[in-house]
Every structure is written in C-alpha cells, then in structure tokens.
Design an enzyme around this catalytic site. Structure first.
Site, PDB file in Angstrom:
ATOM      1  N   LYS A 186      36.259  10.348  15.945  1.00  0.00           N
ATOM      2  CA  LYS A 186      35.936   9.532  17.053  1.00  0.00           C
ATOM      3  C   LYS A 186      34.726   8.507  16.895  1.00  0.00           C
ATOM      4  O   LYS A 186      33.543   9.070  16.687  1.00  0.00           O
ATOM      5  CB  LYS A 186      35.338  10.480  18.266  1.00  0.00           C
ATOM      6  CG  LYS A 186      35.190   9.783  19.645  1.00  0.00           C
ATOM      7  CD  LYS A 186      34.447  10.460  20.696  1.00  0.00           C
ATOM      8  CE  LYS A 186      32.914  10.207  20.768  1.00  0.00           C
ATOM      9  NZ  LYS A 186      32.388   8.658  20.748  1.00  0.00           N
ATOM     10  N   GLU A 222      23.662  16.091  12.161  1.00  0.00           N
ATOM     11  CA  GLU A 222      22.599  15.180  11.475  1.00  0.00           C
ATOM     12  C   GLU A 222      21.997  14.525  12.759  1.00  0.00           C
ATOM     13  O   GLU A 222      22.597  13.773  13.171  1.00  0.00           O
ATOM     14  CB  GLU A 222      23.380  13.856  10.597  1.00  0.00           C
ATOM     15  CG  GLU A 222      23.760  14.277   9.272  1.00  0.00           C
ATOM     16  CD  GLU A 222      22.430  14.992   8.497  1.00  0.00           C
ATOM     17  OE1 GLU A 222      21.416  14.887   8.693  1.00  0.00           O
ATOM     18  OE2 GLU A 222      23.043  15.733   7.464  1.00  0.00           O
ATOM     19  N   CYS A 250      18.107   6.968  11.768  1.00  0.00           N
ATOM     20  CA  CYS A 250      17.510   8.160  12.113  1.00  0.00           C
ATOM     21  C   CYS A 250      16.471   8.177  11.214  1.00  0.00           C
ATOM     22  O   CYS A 250      15.503   9.054  11.488  1.00  0.00           O
ATOM     23  CB  CYS A 250      18.586   9.390  11.779  1.00  0.00           C
ATOM     24  SG  CYS A 250      20.174   8.851  12.006  1.00  0.00           S
ATOM     25  N   GLU A 257      11.524  10.836  19.613  1.00  0.00           N
ATOM     26  CA  GLU A 257      12.339   9.590  18.703  1.00  0.00           C
ATOM     27  C   GLU A 257      12.718   8.261  19.637  1.00  0.00           C
ATOM     28  O   GLU A 257      13.014   8.472  20.905  1.00  0.00           O
ATOM     29  CB  GLU A 257      13.744   9.919  18.283  1.00  0.00           C
ATOM     30  CG  GLU A 257      14.616   8.781  17.461  1.00  0.00           C
ATOM     31  CD  GLU A 257      15.603   9.647  16.938  1.00  0.00           C
ATOM     32  OE1 GLU A 257      16.708  10.403  17.243  1.00  0.00           O
ATOM     33  OE2 GLU A 257      15.902   9.455  15.540  1.00  0.00           O
TER      34      GLU A 257
END
Ligand code: UN1
Length: 512
Positions: A191, A266, A300, A401
C-alpha cells in the site's frame, strides 16, 4: 489480458492528461471494490492532477492477499538466482526509465529533480544489490557435536508480506522492501502512501516488465484505515513492514503482534548534527543545509537539530542563516530550484504550527517561518527555510519531529555536552559529527544513540547495502538495507542430517 495501468482517460477540460490508475492484483489492473477513487495532485501546483487512484477497501486487500498466497506456492520454489535475475533485469530497465520516473516523482511529491533522480537511483542500487543476494542468501553450515551428522541453517521465505510505504521516498523505500522480499521467495501486497502512489506503480510496472510473475507483487492503493488496517490484521499476511510515524508504528506493531506477524517498523527521527570548534566550517554549513532543507526537511533522517560548540556558534549561525535565506524555493521541475514544496496542506500546516510553538517557547526565529503564497507560489504548499537559534534542548521544537524545513540550532560546551543533548531524546535514527579530531570522532561513533552516525557528512545519505534503521522510538530493532532486509524477509530453518545409521542423542551421548 489487461496489462495496461491506464483504463480510461478523463474526457475533456484541462484534465485530458489525467489518467486513472487501478489496483494491481494477480497480474491484472482492477478497479477497487468500493467504486471510489482519490486524486493525486502536484504539491507545487495543485491545478495539476497527476493521476486518479483507487480508494480501496478490505475486499481489495483480501483479493490481493489471496492472489499473493496462491503465487507464493510456486514462487518460493523458483531458485533464488532465477528470481534475482528478474530483479537484475528490472535494474537495467529502471536505468533507461530513470528520467521519466524522476519527473513523475517530482510532480507527485514535490522534491526537486536532482533528488528524485537520487530516489530512482536508490531503487536501481537496491535492485542490483538484491539481484546479487540471489546467489548468496548465506546461512551457517557448522560442525555437529555428534559424529556422522551434518548441521546447517537455511533461509526460507515467510509467505505473504504486507508493506506500508511513505511519500517522502516514494520509489526508494518500496524498493527496500519489495526487492529483498521477492528475492527471498516471498510474495507481496503493497500500500503506497496516498500522496505518491505513481512512483510505486512505476517501480512495480518495471518489475512486471522484467518478468515478475502474476500475484507475486500486488498493489492496493487507498488510506490507512481502509487498506493498512485490514492488511495488518489479515491472518494470511505473515510479515508487515511499515515506514511511517512512531504513532502509526505503535498501532501497526500492536495489531501485528496479535497474530505473531514479523513486523519491521521504521519510524520517526530528530537527527542531530554536532559541529565542534575544530570542524571544517564550510563543510559543516554545506552539510547542514543539505541535511536540513533537502527534501524540504521531509526525511526521517533530516538534520533537524544542529548542536554547535560555543567557539564557532556565532559564525556558524551567521553564515548558515545567510545561506538558508538564499535558497531558491519553487517547483522542483525547474532545475534551478533548491527546495520544493511541502507534500500537502496538512504537512504545511503542521510545519507552520511548529513555528508558532517554537516562538511561544522562546526560541529565536532567525529566518523563514512563513508560507509563500504570492504569484506562482499560490498554487502550491510552499514554506520558507526556517532556522531557530538559541534553542533549549528541552523545548518541543528540539524534541519533536517536524518533518519540514525547520532547523533548530542549539549551543553546546564540548563534545560530552553535545552528545548528552543529542541523546536526550525519544528518537535515534541518524546523527552526524563535524570534527577534524579522530579521537573525538571515534568516541562519538560509539556514544551517539542512533542507528546511523556520519562523520563529516550530514545526517542524510544512507547507502542501500548498509543497515538502515534506528534505536529507541525510531523502530523495533529491525533494519532495512543490506543483510538486515534479508534477515527480516527470511525465516531460519535449522537442518540436521544424521548419517550414522543409529540413534544419536544430542547432549546425552558424548562420544570421545
Ligand atoms: C528517509 O529519511 O526517510 O539516507 C529515508 C537518506 C536516504 C533515505 C532516507 N537514502 O537520506
């Protein structure tokens, strides 16, 4: 046989180039069971519709998993070197298609062409690497403790693997997952992120053109709750690999655990770059710009905290901010542009929200902080490169983040202090140190709590044959890239062959 992605062009108007892309299930391009679709628009110019994709539901996931399960029965028995040859052919084809696919990616994701070429190149690198793995897939062959007995461990495929991929590396990250999975003999349902499905289509189409048989790779497009959740819950999916936020990772991990699926996560990062007094400052500034503003900060691995020793702090800030102000923002298809837009409106709003949070916390805004919305910018999600200085490591802007072009600069006294600041955080993906002192470099390589450490290079730039992933809330201990991916996509089987023709009892019989 429906082999074309394209089912029907949209008739009339400016949308004449718009294509409808179907799901790819069991070698066929099929519409979603829901009858619904969604648009993929260019974030640099939202008047540009890149494509229309299927908004799928559970029934589509079920069909894709069933196809993958059927395909697994045969694919697992194809010798690994043969499976890998297909992947090698795909690498060669991707080289030929690189420019076209890079342009598609800039259109759907926004990052500049130089970077989307890198993204496609990363998929090419991953293809060549995993093609080589087909002739390795090493396992240990060891002596048995008993005479006339043979002992070894072989790698076996797991079965159907589900993959949920992000929009920031829309071809590279799917390639990190799909390629080792199929070389190891698994079959896949992927996906892609709803913002960037086209790049996954381009990758999978190439793999199919190279000879991947039907059912081995299936694509189901749509949203997390209606596609990702049923995939993670499906009893016939034996492994799940997600690249996404720590928040989604926690949910996926818990769901996968219920049926004991292998699960690779991750997740987020808040990556520090340390600049010591003895650093090559030109290099550190260059690295900090590339790490902080490359991909509009949407990695990331983005350099989101720069921890600078006091002796060079003032100079670093002055020169860094000057350079950040000079970056050219715009449509990534323009080769002179340095930084593209945010991927979508939500991301842009999130970035701006963090600017407000940082200001309220007392961080000093040195440049940027605004949306760009005049002239051609009005059609896209553009934001200025933003730098905060004198940031306290405890502030939210230094801890959370952002996933945007917002860099926090934090002063430090020495390496020890810098490492403490760097480590005092929830995440642990990437890290960097600029110094000319080899002793301090090695100490940092040991002490930085991160899955990746760069010396004299920014926090971005991982290569496909080394482990990629992080510690703490960045993941759950698995690694992508290189041997880490092979470890994730295989299951060990220990095999003992006793050719003594008598009962030999391990641990009990202890022959001389
Ligand atoms: C990511 O940051 O989401 O190391 C992936 C890099 C790239 C991959 C980054 N090769 O920056």
């Amino acid at each position: 046989m429906a082999t074309d992605i394209l089912t029907k062009p949209i008739i009339g108007g400016t949308a004449s180039r718009t294509r409808i892309y179907n799901n790819f299930i069991d070698g066929e391009w099929v519409e979603a069971s829901t009858g619904e679709t969604f648009e993929n628009r260019n974030p640099a110019d939202t008047r540009d519709v890149v494509g229309i994709f299927q908004k799928s539901g559970k029934a589509d996931v079920d069909a894709a998993v069933a196809a993958a399960k059927r395909a697994f029965a045969k694919w697992r028995l194809v010798p690994a070197p043969r499976r890998a040859e297909i992947v090698f052919r795909a690498a060669e084809m991707l080289m030929e298609r690189k420019e076209e696919y890079s342009r598609d990616m800039t259109r759907e994701m926004g990052k500049i062409l130089k970077e989307t070429r890198g993204d496609v190149q990363e998929a090419i690198d991953a293809s060549y690497y995993n093609a080589g793995e087909g002739r390795r897939l090493f396992g240990p062959t060891v002596p048995s403790e008993l005479p006339n007995k043979f002992a070894m461990a072989v790698r076996q495929p797991i079965g159907v693997c589900g993959m949920i991929t992000p929009w920031n590396f829309p071809m590279a990250i799917p390639s990190w997952k799909l390629l080792p999975a199929i070389v190891c003999g698994n079959t896949c349902v992927i996906k892609p992120a709803q913002d960037t499905p086209l790049s996954t289509f381009n990758l999978v189409r190439t793999l199919v053109d190279a000879g991947v048989p039907k059912g081995v790779i299936n694509i189901v497009t749509g949203f997390g709750s209606s596609v990702g959740t049923p995939m993670t819950e499906h009893p016939d999916v034996k492994a799940i690999s997600l690249t996404g936020s720590s928040e989604v990772g926690r949910i996926v991990g818990q769901t996968a655990a219920k049926s004991f699926k292998h699960c690779s996560l991750e997740l987020g990062g808040k990556n520090p770059m340390i600049v010591l007094d003895d650093a090559n400052l030109d290099l550190a500034i260059e690295g900090g710009l590339w790490g902080g503003f490359g991909t509009t900060g949407q990695r990331c691995t983005a350099t989101s905290r720069i921890i600078v020793q006091k002796g060079v702090y003032a100079e670093f800030i002055e020169r860094y901010v000057e350079r950040a102000k000079g970056l050219k923002i715009g449509n990534g298809l323009d080769e002179t542009v340095d930084m593209g837009p945010a991927v979508n409106e939500n991301q842009l709003k999130g970035d701006l929200n963090y600017v407000d949070i940082a200001k309220a916390e007392g961080a000093k805004l040195k440049c940027g902080g605004h949306r760009l919305d005049s002239g051609d910018y009005q059609y896209g999600y553009f934001i200025e490169p933003t730098v905060f200085v004198d940031v306290d490591p405890k502030m939210r802007i230094a801890q959370e983040e952002v996933f945007g072009p917002v860099v926090s600069i934090i002063p430090c006294n020495d390496l020890e202090d810098a490492i403490q600041i760097a480590n005092n955080i929830e995440y642990g993906l990437s890290s960097a140190l600029y110094t000319r002192d080899v002793n301090r470099a090695f100490a940092a390589m040991r002490d930085l709590e991160a899955g990746i450490t760069y010396i004299n290079a920014p926090t971005i730039g991982a290569e496909v044959h080394l482990p990629f992933g992080g510690v703490k809330a960045t993941g759950n201990g698995h690694r992508e890239g290189g041997i880490g991916a092979i470890d994730f996509y295989t299951e060990w089987k220990a095999v003992y062959v006793d050719y003594s023709d008598k009962l030999q009892r391990a641990q009990i019989d202890r022959p001389e």
